[in-house]
Design a protein around this motif. Structure first.
Motif, PDB file in Angstrom:
ATOM      1  N   ALA A 198      79.924  32.140  69.110  1.00 14.57           N
ATOM      2  CA  ALA A 198      81.237  32.631  68.574  1.00 14.57           C
ATOM      3  C   ALA A 198      82.065  31.282  69.266  1.00 14.57           C
ATOM      4  N   LEU A 199      82.019  31.105  70.674  1.00 16.13           N
ATOM      5  CA  LEU A 199      82.776  30.246  71.212  1.00 16.13           C
ATOM      6  C   LEU A 199      82.694  28.671  70.598  1.00 16.13           C
ATOM      7  N   ASP A 200      81.377  28.475  70.242  1.00 11.52           N
ATOM      8  CA  ASP A 200      81.448  27.127  69.567  1.00 11.52           C
ATOM      9  C   ASP A 200      82.122  27.073  68.284  1.00 11.52           C
ATOM     10  N   VAL A 201      81.826  28.069  67.288  1.00 15.90           N
ATOM     11  CA  VAL A 201      82.775  28.161  66.070  1.00 15.90           C
ATOM     12  C   VAL A 201      84.220  28.260  66.447  1.00 15.90           C
ATOM     13  N   LEU A 202      84.474  28.839  67.192  1.00 20.46           N
ATOM     14  CA  LEU A 202      85.922  28.796  67.745  1.00 20.46           C
ATOM     15  C   LEU A 202      86.478  27.277  68.116  1.00 20.46           C
ATOM     16  N   ASP A 203      85.645  26.714  68.679  1.00 26.50           N
ATOM     17  CA  ASP A 203      85.863  25.170  68.957  1.00 26.50           C
ATOM     18  C   ASP A 203      86.043  24.461  67.669  1.00 26.50           C
ATOM     19  N   GLU A 204      84.811  24.556  66.784  1.00 25.37           N
ATOM     20  CA  GLU A 204      84.983  23.848  65.512  1.00 25.37           C
ATOM     21  C   GLU A 204      86.311  24.179  64.620  1.00 25.37           C
ATOM     22  N   LEU A 205      86.756  25.603  64.826  1.00 23.52           N
ATOM     23  CA  LEU A 205      87.908  25.920  64.236  1.00 23.52           C
ATOM     24  C   LEU A 205      89.202  25.152  64.840  1.00 23.52           C
ATOM     25  N   LYS A 206      88.999  25.101  66.307  1.00 23.50           N
ATOM     26  CA  LYS A 206      90.167  24.440  66.733  1.00 23.50           C
ATOM     27  C   LYS A 206      90.329  22.894  66.508  1.00 23.50           C
ATOM     28  N   MET A 207      88.880  22.104  66.314  1.00 21.00           N
ATOM     29  CA  MET A 207      88.942  20.885  66.170  1.00 21.00           C
ATOM     30  C   MET A 207      89.484  20.672  64.497  1.00 21.00           C
ATOM     31  N   GLY A 208      89.196  21.452  63.869  1.00 19.88           N
ATOM     32  CA  GLY A 208      89.312  21.285  62.417  1.00 19.88           C
ATOM     33  C   GLY A 208      90.959  21.590  62.187  1.00 19.88           C
ATOM     34  N   LEU A 209      91.546  22.316  62.884  1.00 17.26           N
ATOM     35  CA  LEU A 209      92.976  22.594  62.779  1.00 17.26           C
ATOM     36  C   LEU A 209      93.599  21.377  63.351  1.00 17.26           C
ATOM     37  N   LEU A 210      93.277  20.903  64.442  1.00 16.41           N
ATOM     38  CA  LEU A 210      94.049  19.466  65.092  1.00 16.41           C
ATOM     39  C   LEU A 210      93.866  18.339  64.227  1.00 16.41           C
ATOM     40  N   SER A 211      92.681  18.296  63.557  1.00 11.34           N
ATOM     41  CA  SER A 211      92.537  17.062  62.778  1.00 11.34           C
ATOM     42  C   SER A 211      92.928  17.368  61.373  1.00 11.34           C
ATOM     43  N   GLY A 212      93.261  18.230  60.897  1.00 10.87           N
ATOM     44  CA  GLY A 212      93.944  18.842  59.914  1.00 10.87           C
ATOM     45  C   GLY A 212      93.056  18.946  58.842  1.00 10.87           C
ATOM     46  N   SER A 213      91.812  19.050  58.975  1.00 12.97           N
ATOM     47  CA  SER A 213      90.701  19.409  58.200  1.00 12.97           C
ATOM     48  C   SER A 213      90.160  20.827  58.209  1.00 12.97           C
ATOM     49  N   PHE A 214      90.983  21.761  57.768  1.00 11.01           N
ATOM     50  CA  PHE A 214      90.831  23.162  58.010  1.00 11.01           C
ATOM     51  C   PHE A 214      89.745  23.594  56.518  1.00 11.01           C
ATOM     52  N   ASP A 215      88.543  24.158  56.920  1.00 15.47           N
ATOM     53  CA  ASP A 215      87.838  24.482  55.775  1.00 15.47           C
ATOM     54  C   ASP A 215      87.377  25.885  55.913  1.00 15.47           C
ATOM     55  N   ASN A 216      87.123  26.396  54.783  1.00 14.29           N
ATOM     56  CA  ASN A 216      86.826  27.930  54.639  1.00 14.29           C
ATOM     57  C   ASN A 216      85.474  28.372  55.173  1.00 14.29           C
ATOM     58  N   THR A 217      84.352  27.256  55.290  1.00 13.44           N
ATOM     59  CA  THR A 217      83.198  27.702  55.698  1.00 13.44           C
ATOM     60  C   THR A 217      83.333  28.042  57.254  1.00 13.44           C
ATOM     61  N   THR A 218      84.081  27.280  57.947  1.00 17.13           N
ATOM     62  CA  THR A 218      84.349  27.478  59.614  1.00 17.13           C
ATOM     63  C   THR A 218      84.721  28.962  59.716  1.00 17.13           C
ATOM     64  N   VAL A 219      85.679  29.441  58.921  1.00 12.90           N
ATOM     65  CA  VAL A 219      86.261  30.988  58.698  1.00 12.90           C
ATOM     66  C   VAL A 219      85.309  31.762  58.302  1.00 12.90           C
ATOM     67  N   ALA A 220      84.340  31.553  57.471  1.00 12.96           N
ATOM     68  CA  ALA A 220      83.221  32.419  57.149  1.00 12.96           C
ATOM     69  C   ALA A 220      82.081  32.558  58.352  1.00 12.96           C
ATOM     70  N   ARG A 221      82.069  31.307  58.812  1.00 11.99           N
ATOM     71  CA  ARG A 221      81.128  31.523  60.143  1.00 11.99           C
ATOM     72  C   ARG A 221      81.986  32.059  61.256  1.00 11.99           C
ATOM     73  N   LEU A 222      83.062  32.049  61.246  1.00 15.02           N
ATOM     74  CA  LEU A 222      83.507  32.812  62.354  1.00 15.02           C
ATOM     75  C   LEU A 222      83.661  34.381  62.142  1.00 15.02           C
ATOM     76  N   ARG A 223      83.868  34.626  61.014  1.00 17.96           N
ATOM     77  CA  ARG A 223      83.771  36.016  60.355  1.00 17.96           C
ATOM     78  C   ARG A 223      82.151  36.611  60.833  1.00 17.96           C
ATOM     79  N   ALA A 224      81.298  35.928  60.553  1.00 17.36           N
ATOM     80  CA  ALA A 224      80.006  36.223  60.973  1.00 17.36           C
ATOM     81  C   ALA A 224      79.565  36.421  62.500  1.00 17.36           C
ATOM     82  N   ALA A 225      80.206  35.484  63.017  1.00 16.18           N
ATOM     83  CA  ALA A 225      80.176  35.706  64.451  1.00 16.18           C
ATOM     84  C   ALA A 225      80.856  37.010  65.139  1.00 16.18           C
TER      85      ALA A 225
END
Length: 136
Positions: free
Chosen positions: A75-102
């Motif tokens: 779950a922490l790894d997926v949160l880091d991926e979400l943070k990196m995606g938000l900071l780089s401007g490449s927000f994708d729904n697959t990370t959100v789906a993985r976050l929901r599963a976590a």
């Protein structure tokens, strides 16, 4: 303790050869013994299988704790991926789906109160991020 019966122990005794008396008295012919002469019974292995299945269902506390730690790290790894995606401007729904599963995986208890407290804090952070993404 001695057990007598089809599964019990038997004492080695003299063979069951027919006894012949010296006279010419009346004797009945002995029936031929076959393997089918024994009555059939249902197998008793189902109780043993049930016991084995019950033993497999018992979780080792160390293994349960390891799985809980792995779920928390995931779950922490997926949160880091979400943070990196938000900071780089490449927000994708697959990370959100993985976050929901976590988040769904973090609901299980580990049996350790300290670890459960940390996992509940991670779960809260995951739920906050899901709410921010509009997915919760």
């Amino acid at each position: 303790m001695r057990i007598y019966g089809p599964n019990g122990t038997t004492l080695g005794g003299p063979s069951s050869a027919p006894r012949r008396s010296g006279g010419s008295g009346f004797t009945l012919p002995e029936p031929a013994t076959t393997a089918d002469a024994r009555p059939l019974s249902a197998p008793k292995a189902s109780a043993n299988i049930d016991a084995l299945l019950a033993m497999q269902g018992i979780e080792d506390p160390v293994e349960r704790r390891k799985r809980s730690v792995a779920r928390g790290k995931g779950a922490l790894d997926v949160l880091d991926e979400l943070k990196m995606g938000l900071l780089s401007g490449s927000f994708d729904n697959t990370t959100v789906a993985r976050l929901r599963a976590a988040a769904a995986d973090l609901k299980a208890s580990s049996g350790d109160p300290g670890l459960d407290a940390v996992l509940s804090e991670i779960e809260l952070r995951v739920e906050v991020e899901l709410a921010k993404a509009g997915q919760f």
